[in-house]
Design a protein around this motif. Structure first.
Motif, PDB file in Angstrom:
ATOM      1  N   ALA A  86       0.781  -1.150  -0.208  1.00 23.05           N
ATOM      2  CA  ALA A  86      -0.011  -0.342   0.144  1.00 23.05           C
ATOM      3  C   ALA A  86       1.174   1.320  -0.219  1.00 23.05           C
ATOM      4  N   ASP A  87       1.320   1.218   0.452  1.00 25.00           N
ATOM      5  CA  ASP A  87       2.535   2.408   0.763  1.00 25.00           C
ATOM      6  C   ASP A  87       3.424   2.237  -0.601  1.00 25.00           C
ATOM      7  N   SER A  88       3.948   1.165  -1.165  1.00 29.77           N
ATOM      8  CA  SER A  88       4.682   1.759  -2.302  1.00 29.77           C
ATOM      9  C   SER A  88       3.959   1.499  -3.899  1.00 29.77           C
ATOM     10  N   HIS A  89       2.122   1.598  -3.951  1.00 33.88           N
ATOM     11  CA  HIS A  89       1.538   1.583  -5.248  1.00 33.88           C
ATOM     12  C   HIS A  89       0.392   2.622  -5.199  1.00 33.88           C
ATOM     13  N   ASP A  90      -0.367   2.756  -6.199  1.00 37.31           N
ATOM     14  CA  ASP A  90      -1.212   3.738  -6.491  1.00 37.31           C
ATOM     15  C   ASP A  90      -2.994   2.924  -6.466  1.00 37.31           C
ATOM     16  N   LYS A  91      -3.434   3.707  -6.681  1.00 40.16           N
ATOM     17  CA  LYS A  91      -4.960   3.129  -7.295  1.00 40.16           C
ATOM     18  C   LYS A  91      -4.551   2.321  -8.512  1.00 40.16           C
ATOM     19  N   ASP A  92      -4.012   2.881  -9.426  1.00 46.70           N
ATOM     20  CA  ASP A  92      -4.417   2.165 -10.952  1.00 46.70           C
ATOM     21  C   ASP A  92      -3.837   0.967 -10.690  1.00 46.70           C
ATOM     22  N   PHE A  93      -2.778   1.050  -9.735  1.00 40.91           N
ATOM     23  CA  PHE A  93      -1.923  -0.398 -10.069  1.00 40.91           C
ATOM     24  C   PHE A  93      -2.997  -1.543  -8.822  1.00 40.91           C
ATOM     25  N   TYR A  94      -3.552  -0.781  -7.971  1.00 38.41           N
ATOM     26  CA  TYR A  94      -5.264  -2.470  -7.685  1.00 38.41           C
ATOM     27  C   TYR A  94      -6.131  -2.417  -8.164  1.00 38.41           C
ATOM     28  N   GLN A  95      -6.733  -1.048  -9.402  1.00 39.59           N
ATOM     29  CA  GLN A  95      -7.468  -1.708 -10.391  1.00 39.59           C
ATOM     30  C   GLN A  95      -7.119  -2.519 -11.678  1.00 39.59           C
TER      31      GLN A  95
END
Length: 129
Positions: A86-95
């Motif tokens: 979570a600290d190293s990725h943004d919303k686009d990563f999770y999508q």
């Protein structure tokens, strides 16, 4: 008299000589040295082994870890991994990973699977209201 292959000229076992050599190396080399030789070893191994090899050693490692750790261990490392991700990725990563996971799941499951999990989710929601 035949020599024991585990003894060298000084009467020291190979195991003891290896241990002493490893200790001396650890005192004279830092983290970067070990990272570099680990990288080289990993590259060499990947060139000489296939997917089945990695699946087999992964399975053995997982079984070994599971036999020596409890539920709390897995919860702890899962939490740490989630926080780190979570600290190293943004919303686009999770999508993106959600999309990939959904595609992979839809390729390996049929309508009955989705009906069953939908029913379980609905029942769970009803029980928690």
């Amino acid at each position: 008299m035949a020599r024991n292959n585990n003894d060298n000229r000084d009467g020291m076992s190979r195991e003891e000589a290896g241990r002493m050599g490893g200790e001396k190396t650890s005192k004279t080399h830092g983290k970067d040295f070990y990272q570099e030789i680990g990288k080289k070893g990993g590259e060499s191994t990947s060139e000489s082994h296939d997917k089945d090899f990695y699946q087999e050693i992964g399975k053995k490692g997982g079984e070994s870890t599971a036999s020596s750790h409890d539920k709390d261990f897995y919860q702890d490392i899962g939490k740490k991994g989630g926080e780190s991700t979570a600290d190293s990725h943004d919303k686009d990563f999770y999508q993106e990973i959600g999309k990939k996971g959904g595609e992979a799941t839809s390729e390996s499951h049929d309508k009955d699977f989705y009906r069953d999990i939908g029913q379980k989710g609905g029942n769970s929601r009803n029980n928690n209201d």
